[in-house]
Write a protein that holds these residues in place. Structure first.
Motif, PDB file in Angstrom:
ATOM      1  N   SER A 197       0.844  -1.202   0.000  1.00  0.00           N
ATOM      2  CA  SER A 197       0.000   0.000   0.000  1.00  0.00           C
ATOM      3  C   SER A 197       0.873   1.244   0.000  1.00  0.00           C
ATOM      4  N   PRO A 198       0.360   2.362  -0.543  1.00  0.00           N
ATOM      5  CA  PRO A 198       1.157   3.605  -0.606  1.00  0.00           C
ATOM      6  C   PRO A 198       1.673   4.050   0.762  1.00  0.00           C
ATOM      7  N   GLN A 199       0.802   3.997   1.790  1.00  0.00           N
ATOM      8  CA  GLN A 199       1.241   4.426   3.120  1.00  0.00           C
ATOM      9  C   GLN A 199       2.372   3.553   3.639  1.00  0.00           C
ATOM     10  N   SER A 200       2.215   2.219   3.496  1.00  0.00           N
ATOM     11  CA  SER A 200       3.254   1.313   3.967  1.00  0.00           C
ATOM     12  C   SER A 200       4.537   1.452   3.155  1.00  0.00           C
ATOM     13  N   THR A 201       4.396   1.743   1.857  1.00  0.00           N
ATOM     14  CA  THR A 201       5.577   1.923   1.019  1.00  0.00           C
ATOM     15  C   THR A 201       6.461   3.031   1.544  1.00  0.00           C
ATOM     16  N   GLU A 202       5.861   4.158   1.907  1.00  0.00           N
ATOM     17  CA  GLU A 202       6.632   5.279   2.416  1.00  0.00           C
ATOM     18  C   GLU A 202       7.278   4.945   3.764  1.00  0.00           C
ATOM     19  N   ILE A 203       6.539   4.228   4.618  1.00  0.00           N
ATOM     20  CA  ILE A 203       7.094   3.879   5.932  1.00  0.00           C
ATOM     21  C   ILE A 203       8.241   2.887   5.772  1.00  0.00           C
ATOM     22  N   VAL A 204       8.064   1.895   4.910  1.00  0.00           N
ATOM     23  CA  VAL A 204       9.121   0.901   4.698  1.00  0.00           C
ATOM     24  C   VAL A 204      10.342   1.553   4.071  1.00  0.00           C
ATOM     25  N   ILE A 238      14.775 -11.087   3.162  1.00  0.00           N
ATOM     26  CA  ILE A 238      13.818 -10.088   3.647  1.00  0.00           C
ATOM     27  C   ILE A 238      14.189  -8.701   3.129  1.00  0.00           C
ATOM     28  N   ALA A 239      15.470  -8.356   3.241  1.00  0.00           N
ATOM     29  CA  ALA A 239      15.919  -7.040   2.780  1.00  0.00           C
ATOM     30  C   ALA A 239      15.709  -6.894   1.277  1.00  0.00           C
ATOM     31  N   ALA A 240      16.008  -7.954   0.517  1.00  0.00           N
ATOM     32  CA  ALA A 240      15.851  -7.896  -0.937  1.00  0.00           C
ATOM     33  C   ALA A 240      14.389  -7.749  -1.323  1.00  0.00           C
ATOM     34  N   PHE A 241      13.512  -8.472  -0.633  1.00  0.00           N
ATOM     35  CA  PHE A 241      12.091  -8.392  -0.958  1.00  0.00           C
ATOM     36  C   PHE A 241      11.537  -7.007  -0.632  1.00  0.00           C
ATOM     37  N   ALA A 242      11.875  -6.480   0.548  1.00  0.00           N
ATOM     38  CA  ALA A 242      11.389  -5.153   0.927  1.00  0.00           C
ATOM     39  C   ALA A 242      11.918  -4.085  -0.025  1.00  0.00           C
ATOM     40  N   THR A 243      13.185  -4.193  -0.403  1.00  0.00           N
ATOM     41  CA  THR A 243      13.772  -3.236  -1.333  1.00  0.00           C
ATOM     42  C   THR A 243      13.057  -3.285  -2.674  1.00  0.00           C
ATOM     43  N   ALA A 244      12.767  -4.489  -3.149  1.00  0.00           N
ATOM     44  CA  ALA A 244      12.062  -4.633  -4.428  1.00  0.00           C
ATOM     45  C   ALA A 244      10.672  -4.012  -4.363  1.00  0.00           C
ATOM     46  N   LEU A 245       9.991  -4.146  -3.237  1.00  0.00           N
ATOM     47  CA  LEU A 245       8.649  -3.587  -3.102  1.00  0.00           C
ATOM     48  C   LEU A 245       8.646  -2.068  -3.210  1.00  0.00           C
ATOM     49  N   VAL A 246       9.632  -1.432  -2.608  1.00  0.00           N
ATOM     50  CA  VAL A 246       9.632   0.034  -2.612  1.00  0.00           C
ATOM     51  C   VAL A 246      10.267   0.608  -3.876  1.00  0.00           C
ATOM     52  N   VAL A 270       9.881   1.018  16.736  1.00  0.00           N
ATOM     53  CA  VAL A 270       8.814   0.212  16.128  1.00  0.00           C
ATOM     54  C   VAL A 270       7.470   0.720  16.639  1.00  0.00           C
ATOM     55  N   THR A 271       6.992   1.785  16.043  1.00  0.00           N
ATOM     56  CA  THR A 271       5.675   2.326  16.375  1.00  0.00           C
ATOM     57  C   THR A 271       4.604   1.409  15.790  1.00  0.00           C
ATOM     58  N   PRO A 272       3.346   1.574  16.185  1.00  0.00           N
ATOM     59  CA  PRO A 272       2.288   0.750  15.581  1.00  0.00           C
ATOM     60  C   PRO A 272       2.246   0.876  14.060  1.00  0.00           C
ATOM     61  N   GLU A 273       2.536   2.087  13.541  1.00  0.00           N
ATOM     62  CA  GLU A 273       2.515   2.287  12.085  1.00  0.00           C
ATOM     63  C   GLU A 273       3.657   1.539  11.410  1.00  0.00           C
ATOM     64  N   VAL A 274       4.824   1.574  12.034  1.00  0.00           N
ATOM     65  CA  VAL A 274       5.980   0.856  11.473  1.00  0.00           C
ATOM     66  C   VAL A 274       5.731  -0.651  11.525  1.00  0.00           C
ATOM     67  N   ALA A 275       5.198  -1.118  12.646  1.00  0.00           N
ATOM     68  CA  ALA A 275       4.907  -2.548  12.776  1.00  0.00           C
ATOM     69  C   ALA A 275       3.898  -3.001  11.731  1.00  0.00           C
ATOM     70  N   ALA A 276       2.889  -2.168  11.484  1.00  0.00           N
ATOM     71  CA  ALA A 276       1.860  -2.526  10.510  1.00  0.00           C
ATOM     72  C   ALA A 276       2.436  -2.571   9.094  1.00  0.00           C
TER      73      ALA A 276
END
Length: 395
Positions: free
Chosen positions: A3-10, A62-70, A117-123
C-alpha cells in the motif's frame, strides 16, 4: 502490492531495519527454537545455524524483498520467490508454519529496535511479511500440485540400490522407491532432499543435486565435509548408509534447470558443484543435442575431481562441445592455462549463450563477473548454491 502508506514507511525505515537485520535474525531463530525445539531438531539445518549462514540468508531475502517492493512497486520479484519456494517445497513446508515465523520474527524486531517500532511501522512491515509469505504459500502449493504431492508429503522411503565411489570425498547413491511407484521425472539440474535420523534422534534434512540422467535411476552425489561444523547428514551417509538401506528422499525440486531451446550452453562448476552440470550434460548427450556446449570446471586436483571421466565421455558424444578443466594444484602434466582458478578469457564463449553456474560463492561471483565482462547477458546467467543462498537478491 504494498500500500502507498506502507511503502513510504518501509522506504523510510528500511535503512534502520536493514542495518539491524544481522542482529534481528539470530535473535529471531533463538526465540523460535526455544519455543519450538523440534524445528531445529527435525527441519532446520543445525550446521547452518551454528555457522550463522541461515540467519544471513534470511536477512538477505527479507531485505531484498522489501527493497524490491519500494523500488519496483508494480513488479513482484518472482525469480527470488521461486528460488525460496523450491527450497521450501523440498522440505515439505506448510502454511501453518508461517505464523510461527511471524510471531518470533516480529518479537525480535521489536526487541532490537525498541521504541522505533511504532504501531505504524509494525503494521507496514507486517504487510511486507505477509505479502512475501502469501506469495510463497501460493507458489509452494503450485509446486506441490505439480509434483503430485498436494498433501505436502514430499518424502518417499527409498532403498539404496547402488553406491559408487567417485573420489575419496564423493560418493554417489542410487535409490528406488520402496513401493515401486515412480517419482516424478526430474528436470536436468534439479535436486532432492534426503532425510536421515542421526544418533541423537534428530531427523535432519539436506538437499543434493541429482547427478545422473533424469530418465534413469534416481542418483545423487554426496561430498564428505569437514571443518568447524562438519556436515552431519553428508558424513552420516558416507559412514553409515550402503546398499540395502532405506532413506527418506523427496520428489525432485529446483528452479535452475536446463532450458529446452537450441541456444549455446555454458556449464561452469567448481568442486562438488559439478553434479547438476553432469546431469545437464548427460541429458544433452542422451537426447543427441546439436547445441554448442562449453563446459568449464575448476577443482583442487585431478584426484578430487568427481565425474572427471564422465565429463570427457559425455562431451565426446556431442557434435559441438568443448571442455576446459582448471586445477589449483595439478598432479599431472597439464598445460599452463589449466593451472589455477577458472579463467573464462580465451575460451570462446559463444554469442547468445545461456550460462549455468554451480559452486562455492567466491567461484560464482568471479565467474559471473567474467561472463558479464565477456558480454553474456545478466538474464542469461543462472546459478545454484548448495546450502543457504547468501547471494539472494544481489546483482
Amino acid at each position: 502490492m504494498l500500500s502507498p502508506q506502507s511503502t513510504e514507511i518501509v522506504r523510510a525505515t528500511l535503512p534502520a531495519v536493514g542495518g539491524a537485520i544481522g542482529e534481528i535474525t539470530p535473535l529471531f531463530y533463538n526465540k523460535m527454537f526455544t519455543a519450538h525445539p523440534e524445528l531445529l531438531r527435525d527441519l532446520f539445518n543445525r550446521g547452518n545455524q551454528a555457522e550463522g549462514t541461515q540467519p544471513k540468508a534470511l536477512a538477505g531475502s527479507i531485505a531484498a524483498f522489501a527493497t524490491a517492493l519500494v523500488e519496483h512497486p508494480d513488479t513482484r520479484p518472482d525469480a527470488m520467490l521461486a528460488r525460496i519456494a523450491h527450497k521450501h517445497a523440498s522440505l515439505g513446508i506448510a502454511p501453518d508454519q508461517y505464523p510461527v515465523v511471524h510471531e518470533h520474527l516480529f518479537a525480535a524486531i521489536a526487541e532490537v529496535l525498541g521504541e522505533a517500532v511504532t504501531p505504524e511501522v509494525a503494521a507496514a512491515w507486517d504487510e511486507v511479511y505477509w505479502l512475501m509469505a502469501n506469495a510463497l504459500i501460493a507458489l509452494e502449493d503450485r509446486l506441490y500440485e505439480q509434483a503430485g504431492t498436494p498433501d505436502r508429503e514430499v518424502f518417499r522411503p527409498c532403498r539404496v540400490v547402488g553406491r559408487l565411489r567417485e573420489t575419496d570425498e564423493v560418493a554417489t547413491f542410487l535409490v528406488q522407491p520402496l513401493d515401486e511407484r515412480p517419482l516424478p521425472a526430474p528436470r536436468p539440474g534439479q535436486y532432492v532432499s534426503v532425510r536421515v535420523q542421526l544418533p541423537d534422534g534428530a531427523r535432519q534434512i539436506r538437499q543434493y543435486s541429482l547427478s545422473g540422467r533424469p530418465d534413469q535411476a534416481l542418483q545423487f552425489s554426496v561430498k564428505r565435509t569437514a571443518g568447524v561444523v562438519p556436515g552431519e547428514v553428508s558424513n552420516h551417509l558416507h559412514d553409515h548408509v550402503g546398499v540395502g538401506d532405506v532413506l527418506d528422499v523427496s520428489v525432485p525440486f529446483g528452479d535452475v534447470v536446463l532450458d529446452e531451446g537450441d541456444s549455446p550452453v555454458l556449464l561452469a562448476s567448481a568442486g562438488i558443484g559439478c553434479t547438476p552440470m553432469i546431469s545437464m550434460l548427460a541429458h544433452l548427450a542422451a537426447t543427441g543435442s546439436r547445441r554448442r556446449v562449453v563446459c568449464v570446471h575448476a577443482d583442487r586436483s585431478e584426484s578430487t575431481h568427481a565425474f572427471r571421466e564422465d565429463l570427457a565421455q559425455l562431451a565426446a558424444k556431442l557434435p559441438d562441445a568443448a571442455t576446459h578443466v582448471f586445477y589449483e594444484r595439478p598432479e599431472g602434466d597439464w598445460p599452463a592455462e589449466r593451472t589455477g582458478f577458472a579463467d573464462f578469457s580465451g575460451l570462446g564463449i559463444p554469442e547468445g549463450a545461456t550460462a549455468y553456474l554451480c559452486g562455492p560463492l567466491p567461484f560464482l561471483r568471479a565467474s559471473r563477473a567474467q561472463l558479464l565482462a565477456a558480454g553474456v547477458a545478466a538474464s542469461a546467467i543462472h546459478y545454484e548454491v548448495f546450502g543457504p543462498d547468501l547471494w539472494l537478491g544481489q546483482d
